[in-house]
Write a protein that holds these residues in place. Structure first.
Motif, mmCIF file in Angstrom:
data_model
loop_
_atom_site.group_PDB
_atom_site.id
_atom_site.type_symbol
_atom_site.label_atom_id
_atom_site.label_comp_id
_atom_site.label_asym_id
_atom_site.label_seq_id
_atom_site.Cartn_x
_atom_site.Cartn_y
_atom_site.Cartn_z
ATOM 1 N N GLU A 1 0.633 -1.179 -0.253
ATOM 2 C CA GLU A 1 -0.251 -0.372 0.067
ATOM 3 C C GLU A 1 0.670 1.038 0.224
ATOM 4 O OE1 GLU A 1 -2.933 -0.760 -0.874
ATOM 5 O OE2 GLU A 1 -4.045 -2.108 -0.009
ATOM 6 N N LEU A 2 1.989 1.250 -0.996
ATOM 7 C CA LEU A 2 2.855 2.805 -0.473
ATOM 8 C C LEU A 2 1.797 3.330 -1.895
ATOM 9 C CD1 LEU A 2 6.432 0.658 -1.860
ATOM 10 C CD2 LEU A 2 5.404 2.204 0.000
ATOM 11 N N PHE A 3 2.710 4.375 -1.934
ATOM 12 C CA PHE A 3 1.992 6.083 -2.613
ATOM 13 C C PHE A 3 2.214 5.754 -4.047
ATOM 14 C CE2 PHE A 3 1.476 7.432 1.704
ATOM 15 C CZ PHE A 3 -0.049 6.859 2.096
ATOM 16 N N MET B 1 3.938 9.196 -6.031
ATOM 17 C CA MET B 1 4.734 9.789 -5.058
ATOM 18 C C MET B 1 5.889 9.776 -4.871
ATOM 19 S SD MET B 1 1.783 10.952 -2.676
ATOM 20 C CE MET B 1 2.375 12.693 -1.609
ATOM 21 N N ASP C 1 8.302 11.822 -0.655
ATOM 22 C CA ASP C 1 7.345 12.195 0.159
ATOM 23 C C ASP C 1 6.894 11.260 1.095
ATOM 24 O OD1 ASP C 1 7.000 14.548 -1.042
ATOM 25 O OD2 ASP C 1 5.923 14.216 -2.443
ATOM 26 N N LEU D 1 7.816 10.419 3.761
ATOM 27 C CA LEU D 1 7.263 11.653 4.785
ATOM 28 C C LEU D 1 6.192 11.622 5.306
ATOM 29 C CD1 LEU D 1 7.571 15.627 5.413
ATOM 30 C CD2 LEU D 1 5.955 15.817 2.912
ATOM 31 N N LEU D 2 5.250 10.705 4.579
ATOM 32 C CA LEU D 2 3.864 10.501 4.714
ATOM 33 C C LEU D 2 4.299 9.399 5.819
ATOM 34 C CD1 LEU D 2 1.881 11.173 1.888
ATOM 35 C CD2 LEU D 2 1.381 12.470 3.459
ATOM 36 N N TYR E 1 3.372 11.380 8.640
ATOM 37 C CA TYR E 1 2.088 11.783 9.260
ATOM 38 C C TYR E 1 0.984 11.712 10.780
ATOM 39 C CZ TYR E 1 -2.292 14.729 8.553
ATOM 40 O OH TYR E 1 -3.521 14.796 7.941
ATOM 41 N N SER E 2 1.794 11.240 11.143
ATOM 42 C CA SER E 2 0.555 11.001 12.251
ATOM 43 C C SER E 2 1.420 11.345 13.572
ATOM 44 C CB SER E 2 0.000 9.302 13.253
ATOM 45 O OG SER E 2 1.430 8.332 12.407
ATOM 46 N N ARG F 1 8.465 3.157 5.813
ATOM 47 C CA ARG F 1 7.952 4.243 5.362
ATOM 48 C C ARG F 1 6.975 4.205 7.331
ATOM 49 N NH1 ARG F 1 2.678 4.602 1.877
ATOM 50 N NH2 ARG F 1 1.910 2.332 3.386
#
Lengths: 239, 348
Positions: A88-90, A93, A97, A100-101, A104-105, A150
């Motif tokens: 489930e990578l972006f 992007m 990034d 970075l995400l 996020y939390s 990540r």
């Protein structure tokens, strides 16, 4: 010592079919616990329920707190982190990034974020080289490293890993398991779901064997490795 | 058609196209983050123009009541949902953001509507008033069915358009309005006359495209929005709430709709139901971009503006027919290129 995660009589179903039936388990802080079992035993389903992606019955206590009342994002907030089987990578992007995400939390200060990022790049030098590349251009092994990196950006207390070795070349599998073992030294507890039973048990402290939604065996990983019955069923005969 | 006429039509087409660009970008923004094809998007633009027209004629715009009604309904629906899920303690913070905040421009408007304001203040007030409608409608209509298939979301969006058009008729009446131009100046450039209004339209759309780019490329929130669009499950696992990113997407899109409404107001008469056709034309642009690509969407929307301009010269009764017929080759090309994409992925 109180358990980090305490699961009691967990049931997860899709409609009328119950994929997980009455699973109980516990993870102590700093432990690597593995769940092995054949395809379709309910391993991924169980992880999804622990993360809150699927509704479930039964109690899940995490750091003494009832998790059932919290949604996915609130569980992430409490440093529970899932690296799913599909990564489930972006994909569209960049690697940077994606990392970075991952944080996020956490709402880091800029200096803390940089420190965290440097630590992840140190652990996965390949990601540093490819920081500007889009995630969907990475190789399978690099994708798994990005998924792990990540997740580590959020400094998880409990990491749920779903088949981290799936579809990877043997050399990379070995590298991934070395990284998993090194995470324990960094104080991360891990629930490792694997089909690659031998590698999983060699890395883990404790193991559970899941069969058709139920725990069939459990015990210290070293003992399971020496169990002749398990050897033939999951480990491809005596080593 | 002489070269001179072609040039005039071109300038006109670019100006209209620039407005379609703003609307089309808003449609793509909402779709990519929430999977909602937000049919009432043009309505928001039309309501902004009508609000501005009312403010300019010193009347209280019907938008005031529209926002109050929608904010009230949203608060009731969300409060009921929170009570049912045993989270009643969250009602005050929800009310602060989703009721008190939208009511600020409403109250400002009630206080100031009859007074004589500079045009800039009127424009800002009109945009501020429409701004909360996007996020509110998201919470009210789409949040409870966020995991529904795209088709269900689309059906709800169509229903929402008809509800809004009905409310628009009640609050704005059946007459059409035209707002005062933002500037009357006219310049002569390269042998053709260009109104300052047209230049302003193009400038505004370029500025907002630039801002969107900066937002998506350089801010955490922008990246979280992109992440939600690229992979919803992945985003949730990072602690990014799709409901929050959805609200931000709707808020930004409302801003684009508001600006588009302000810009189109002086160009053509706006009725309570003008928004639909307006949104549909921008949607053609969005389809050209496949509802994902912002740059191609912008080019597509610009092209729709030019096509409309030339088509209306050729035969103004058929200009809509020309624009919507253009969808057929676009969709054919889209489906052919999509099919080859799928094959590539299967091979992987």
């Amino acid at each position: 010592m109180t358990a980090l995660l305490e699961v009691n009589d967990l049931h997860v179903g899709y409609g009328k079919v119950e994929a997980v039936r009455g699973v109980s388990m516990s993870i102590q802080p700093g432990q690597i616990v593995t769940v092995i079992g054949p395809n379709g035993a309910g391993k991924t389903t169980m992880l999804s329920a622990l993360m809150g992606l699927l509704p479930s019955r039964g109690t899940i206590r995490y750091e003494g707190q009832d998790l059932q009342r919290l949604d996915v994002e609130e569980r992430v907030q409490r440093k529970l982190c899932l690296v799913p089987e599909k990564r489930e990578l972006f994909g569209e992007m960049s690697v940077a990034d994606n990392l970075l995400l991952g944080a996020y939390s956490r709402r880091y200060k800029s200096s803390d974020f940089q420190e965290r990022l440097a630590a992840v790049y140190e652990q996965f030098p390949r990601l540093a080289e490819r920081r500007r590349q889009q995630a969907n251009t990475l190789s399978g092994g690099e994708r798994q490293m990005l998924a792990l990196g990540r997740a580590l950006m959020s400094q998880p207390r409990l990491l749920l890993l779903d088949e981290p070795s799936l579809g990877l070349a043997p050399l990379i599998v070995r590298e991934i398991f070395q990284i998993i073992a090194s995470l324990r030294k960094a104080g991360v507890s891990i629930l490792l779901v694997e089909q690659n039973a031998r590698a999983a048990l060699e890395t883990a402290d404790y193991g559970y064997v899941l069969e058709t939604g139920e725990i069939a065996h459990h015990g210290p990983a070293q003992e399971l490795l020496q169990d002749p019955r398990l050897m033939t069923a999951y480990l491809g005969g005596a080593a | 058609m002489t070269a001179e006429i072609a040039l005039i039509l071109g300038v006109d087409g670019i100006a209209t196209g620039a407005i379609y660009v703003l609307v089309a970008l808003g449609i793509v923004l909402i779709f990519s983050v929430t999977r909602v094809v937000f049919v009432p998007f043009g309505d928001l633009a039309a309501f902004t123009a009508l609000t501005l027209a009312a403010l300019q004629s010193g009347q209280l715009p019907g938008t005031v009541w529209l926002v109050a009604v929608v904010a009230g309904l949203t608060l009731l629906a969300e409060a009921a949902r929170l009570v049912r899920s045993g989270r009643a303690r969250k009602i005050p913070s929800f009310a602060a953001v989703y009721f008190v905040l939208p009511m600020i421009p409403v109250l400002l408007c009630i206080a100031l509507a009859q007074t004589d304001m500079p045009m800039a203040i009127e424009v800002i007030l009109a945009v501020l008033l429409v701004l909360p409608l996007g996020p509110l409608l998201n919470r009210l209509a789409f949040r409870p069915i966020a995991d529904a298939p795209v088709l269900v979301l689309l059906i709800v969006a169509v229903a929402l358009h008809f509800a809004l058009a009905g409310l628009g008729l009640i609050f704005f009446g059946p007459e059409g309005f035209r707002t005062e131009p933002l500037s009357d100046a006219i310049y002569e450039i390269g042998g053709t006359v260009v109104s300052a209004q047209a230049m302003l339209v193009v400038l505004a759309s370029v500025v907002f495209m630039g801002l969107l780019y900066l937002f998506f490329e350089f801010t955490h929130t922008g990246k979280a929005l992109r992440a939600t669009a690229v992979n919803r499950v992945g985003a949730r696992l990072m602690g990014i709430r799709p409901t929050v990113t959805g609200d931000v997407a709707f808020l930004l899109a409302s801003l684009l709709a508001g600006v588009a409404g302000v810009l189109i107001g002086p160009i053509t008469s706006i009725y309570y139901d003008s928004g639909f056709l307006f949104g549909l034309k921008a949607f053609v642009g969005a389809i050209i971009g496949g509802l994902v690509s912002y740059p191609i969407t912008a080019l597509g929307a610009l092209f729709v503006g030019l096509l409309e301009s030339y088509a209306s010269f050729w035969n103004s009764a058929f200009k809509e027919v020309v624009i919507f017929s253009f969808l057929i080759p676009v969709l054919l090309w889209r489906s052919i290129s999509a099919a080859s994409h799928e094959e590539e992925e299967e091979e992987e």
